[in-house]
Scaffold this active site. Structure first.
Site, PDB file in Angstrom:
ATOM      1  CG  HIS A 144      22.709 -37.204  13.524  1.00 34.41           C
ATOM      2  ND1 HIS A 144      23.212 -36.348  12.524  1.00 34.41           N
ATOM      3  CD2 HIS A 144      22.333 -38.184  12.892  1.00 34.41           C
ATOM      4  CE1 HIS A 144      22.961 -36.869  11.694  1.00 34.41           C
ATOM      5  NE2 HIS A 144      22.741 -37.993  11.636  1.00 34.41           N
ATOM      6  CD  GLU A 225      34.610 -35.225   8.559  1.00 40.24           C
ATOM      7  OE1 GLU A 225      34.037 -34.607   7.887  1.00 40.24           O
ATOM      8  OE2 GLU A 225      35.087 -34.931   9.644  1.00 40.24           O
ATOM      9  CE1 TYR A 246      22.071 -38.858   3.816  1.00 41.37           C
ATOM     10  CE2 TYR A 246      21.263 -37.229   5.501  1.00 41.37           C
ATOM     11  CZ  TYR A 246      22.165 -38.158   5.245  1.00 41.37           C
ATOM     12  OH  TYR A 246      22.853 -38.944   6.183  1.00 41.37           O
TER      13      TYR A 246
END
Length: 348
Positions: A144, A225, A246
């Site tokens: 990320h 998104e 998750y």
């Protein structure tokens, strides 16, 4: 794992196939590519490979490695990331790059720098590399980073997506760079400012024809998104999401709180997006003004029509493989990079 890239297939002998109504030509192959940017005229392009190579693609010739690229911390989702040409590239020959650098005690973080591209010699190279932004704090893990780049329509600023680094809560911490979008003035990078917060992992960042900035991000288990970026906006992560953790734990939805900006559109199941563009060419007139998204999980293109501050998916174009990056060529064609060790560069 990192595989060696085979020799790129020249544009003179393209492999051709079809995906729905799209004619597809193979223009080269790369090892774990992440991003691309066309040089003026479209006969050359820069392609970043995650393990740390920047390649100069040239029409009709094998790609060449570019010298002067910074050392990257390669592993997981990290390595060499985005590549973007300065708004004044024709005059200043400046290239902007994002990458991951190692810190202390098994930490690392995203970095953005700029350098001058030299192509008038036998071996292309970067000169005068200057770091203009560092993600702080550096943290453990290799996920990320986001580190996607987009210039402002006036060419005076660079927007940088800074992912949450899989730490979640710093996305709501205004003292942390994680989970934010930054604006960095090109003339004075030290005057950087936070534009928005509450983001997870943004792999798409682009302005529409009205000059509005949009960010495309991965949700957790569900809830990818597309967001219209509003200055000062809080996009909710990890307090709200249209997906769940998750391990199955539920996350409150965006609509449960008025404190957070709602996504323009979200996906369940996910499309696992790569990059995106807003199409403006003449080759696909029905696509003009739409967001065209590179789909990793959806293995093709996803087209989205913008309707005010909301959005609606209008079509998918399967390409039979994970698509990492997308760019519009000066002639209006769309070029995509597959994901993986032996990834094709495709002209659509």
């Amino acid at each position: 794992s990192c595989g060696a890239a085979p020799p790129g297939e020249s544009a003179a002998t393209p492999a051709a196939s079809r995906a729905e109504n799209l004619a597809v030509q193979e223009m080269g192959r790369f090892a774990q590519p992440w991003a691309m940017a066309f040089l003026p005229g479209g006969q050359q392009a820069l392609v970043s490979e995650r393990a740390g190579k920047l390649m100069l693609w040239q029409n009709g010739a094998p790609p060449q490695p570019v010298g002067g690229v910074p050392t990257v911390d390669y592993g997981g989702q990290g390595g060499l990331g985005d590549v973007a040409l300065s708004p004044g590239f024709a005059q200043d020959r400046t290239v902007y790059l994002s990458w991951v650098e190692a810190g202390e005690a098994d930490t690392r973080g995203a970095v953005v720098g700029r350098a001058r591209l030299i192509t008038d010699a036998a071996s292309p190279r970067l000169e005068g590399l200057e770091v203009i932004w560092r993600q702080a704090p550096q943290v453990t893990g290799r996920g990320h980073y986001s580190h996607r780049l987009a210039f402002s329509p006036d060419g005076q600023s660079l927007y940088i997506a800074s992912g949450d680094r899989q730490k979640m809560t710093p996305a709501q911490d205004r003292s942390s760079d994680l989970g934010k979008i930054f604006r960095v003035p090109l003339a004075n990078p030290a005057a950087r400012e936070v534009v928005s917060l509450g983001h997870r992992n943004m792999l798409g960042l682009a302005h529409d024809a009205q000059g509005r900035l949009w960010a495309l991000e991965h949700g957790p288990r569900g809830g990818d998104e597309l967001n219209l970026v509003k200055p000062g906006g809080n996009y909710g992560w990890p307090l709200v999401s249209n997906g769940d953790h998750y391990d199955g734990r539920a996350i409150p939805r965006h609509a449960t709180s008025a404190d957070f900006v709602l996504p323009a559109i979200s996906w369940m199941p996910v499309i696992a997006p790569g990059g995106m563009i807003f199409y403006s060419g003449a080759l696909f007139p029905d696509w003009r003004g739409q967001a065209v998204i590179a789909g990793l999980g959806s293995q093709g293109l996803v087209r989205v029509r913008i309707e005010g501050e909301t959005a609606r998916e209008v079509a998918r174009h399967p390409l039979g493989n994970r698509i990492r990056a997308i760019a519009q060529h000066p002639d209006g064609s769309i070029w995509v990079l597959e994901d993986g060790d032996d990834a094709r560069l495709l002209r659509l």
